[in-house]
Design a protein around this motif. Structure first.
Motif: not given
Length: 523
Positions: A407-429
């Motif tokens: 939700x933080x990533x969505x609110x501050x408009x950096x989703x899905x680069x951040x805040x998700x385990x998805x293909x293409x997302x940053x590997x912050x795990x």
């Protein structure tokens, strides 16, 4: 949507082979030496996103998540981490921190290296800090914080505080949004004589935020009333830390929250209320959201885990470490905030990490007004939220990811680069073991603080591995980070909170039925 479709396709693929080679480079830090791999496979864990969970492997290459599938096979040289029986989740994002913050005639102890190192040890892989203008100048403040952040060891973003108003500030806000990657501005309704602004400035700031697609944020306490409350406590001879809580009761947080909400409604712009500490403030947010207003409420780790009784501790050093604003509240407020998170009234969890040691806190040994305001939490948040909210059954594992990251990533408009385990997302795990336990102590934490407001707390659910940008930075209770490896993440304006605002504004204008055409008087 295309990423979700691709993820679904990958989940139906039962066997993927990825050729690989190992790329190594040395990194040094106070805690030891780490050898990060450019290619990494996390095997057999339960991959959890805010919308879904599945048992799957996760393949990472050059800091990006490349594939998620039930079975992925790679070459021998790829670093493999076994996550069987554990949860694989997006790293935490802390929306509210103050590193190397000059405040109340001193500076917070944790800088952009020590604070971030602590965060990584606790499973947080990005944070958003508050830039404070220099003598009202946003540009000078931003440049100062850029220098402070040179030593960063993980990704970070910036909010910007607004402490005065004129045409220069207005133009600088445009610069911050259009060129510097800032999409949120904070207004202090407290700290009279220092950071506090009045309603006129609040309205001007709200209007400018709306035009720029930037999120308006408020520290909601009635600063004038707090000032009177402080004087009253001193007159009564109450000079210790308990005077801090007594001088700024929950009603003053509720009043300021209600006022900010109504002014934001008048301007018709989204509002974010930082560090919601009381039932009073939470209920104002609930009422506004029920009416359809776009208001975000952010409680913090200390408000969920603690109560104000510590401020009455007979030992000054112990009591003073709990002084923050708004204050930690009476028992009962914590449970109400937890319930508000579980029902969607509040949307995400921060820390307001603002670290002052016992020597700094002692500045106010004879006058609570001089105790630097702030508590720790950047390292403890992820563990505390799991133990308090998930282990008690108040939220699900997917809710946990949403509240601490997505939700933080969505609110501050950096989703899905951040805040998700998805293909293409940053590997912050992170890899969390629900069957393992943790204990919080000042001796073992990674902050530079000599105290910890959660001292001695034990709980279930331990983050065993933190991966930041594809680098394993926390494993086997060892931290492997180096200054200068973090990145500044620009955050674009017009997040989802602004969707449909133009339609709403047009509807409002059409509803006015004005101006009315009237015949001029003949006399």
């Amino acid at each position: 949507m295309s990423q979700l479709i691709l993820l679904h396709i990958l989940s139906l693929t039962f066997f993927i082979t990825l050729p690989s080679s190992l790329s190594q480079s040395n990194q040094f830090c106070e805690a030891g030496t780490g050898i990060p791999s450019s290619k990494l496979l996390i095997k057999g864990g339960t991959v959890v996103n805010a919308h879904h969970q599945q048992v799957a492997d996760v393949y990472v290459e050059d800091g990006i998540i490349v594939a998620i599938s039930p079975t992925i096979t790679v070459g021998d040289e790829v670093t493999v981490i076994d996550a069987t029986g554990k949860f694989v989740m997006p790293g935490g994002i802390d929306p509210h921190t103050h590193l190397e913050f000059e405040f109340m005639d001193t500076t917070t102890l944790d800088d952009f290296f020590s604070g971030q190192a602590a965060a990584l040890a606790g499973g947080t892989t990005m944070h958003i800090d508050f830039v404070i203008p220099l003598k009202g100048s946003l540009t000078a403040g931003f440049e100062a914080y850029e220098k402070k952040a040179n030593k960063s060891c993980m990704d970070y973003g910036f909010h910007m505080a607004i402490t005065k108003w004129d045409e220069t500030v207005s133009r600088e806000m445009e610069l911050m949004v259009n060129e510097k990657g800032i999409n949120s501005f904070k207004f202090f309704m407290a700290y009279k004589g220092a950071l506090m602004i009045n309603d006129e400035l609040l309205l001007e700031g709200f209007k400018k935020c709306k035009s720029l697609g930037a999120l308006a944020m408020v520290h909601a306490e009635n600063g004038d009333a707090v000032y009177e409350g402080q004087k009253k406590m001193i007159e009564l001879g109450i000079t210790g830390p308990e005077g801090h809580a007594l001088s700024r009761p929950a009603v003053l947080e509720g009043e300021a929250t209600a006022r900010a909400i109504r002014l934001a409604d008048f301007v018709d712009t989204p509002l974010y209320v930082v560090h919601v500490m009381s039932i009073d403030a939470m209920e104002e947010i609930a009422k506004a959201r029920k009416s359809g207003q776009r208001v975000i409420g952010e409680p913090i780790a200390s408000g969920l885990a603690l109560d104000e009784s510590w401020l009455w501790h007979p030992d000054f050093e112990t009591a003073a470490k709990y002084v923050m604003s708004p204050p930690i509240r009476k028992r009962g407020h914590d449970k109400a905030l937890q319930a508000a998170l579980s029902t969607g009234v509040l949307q995400l969890i921060g820390t307001d990490h603002c670290a002052f040691n016992s020597t700094q806190k002692a500045f106010g040994i004879d006058d609570f007004r001089k105790i630097p305001n702030g508590v720790n939490g950047i390292e403890e948040r992820m563990h505390l939220v799991w133990d308090i909210m998930v282990e008690s059954g108040q939220i699900s594992v997917t809710d946990y990811v949403r509240l601490t990251s997505t939700e933080c990533a969505r609110i501050f408009n950096i989703y899905p680069r951040k805040g998700a385990i998805l293909q293409g997302s940053d590997a912050d795990i992170i890899i969390l073991n629900p069957n393992s336990s943790f204990e919080i102590t000042a001796k073992s934490h990674h902050s530079r603080l000599d105290t910890n407001v959660f001292e001695g707390r034990k709980g279930k659910g331990k983050i065993e591995v933190t991966i930041e940008g594809g680098r394993v930075v926390w494993e086997n209770n060892e931290l492997k980070v180096a200054p200068g490896t973090g990145r500044y993440i620009k955050m674009p304006p017009f997040s989802y909170l602004f969707d449909g605002m133009d339609i709403k504004d047009a509807f409002y204008l059409n509803s006015l039925q004005a101006p009315v055409k009237r015949a001029k008087s003949s006399t």
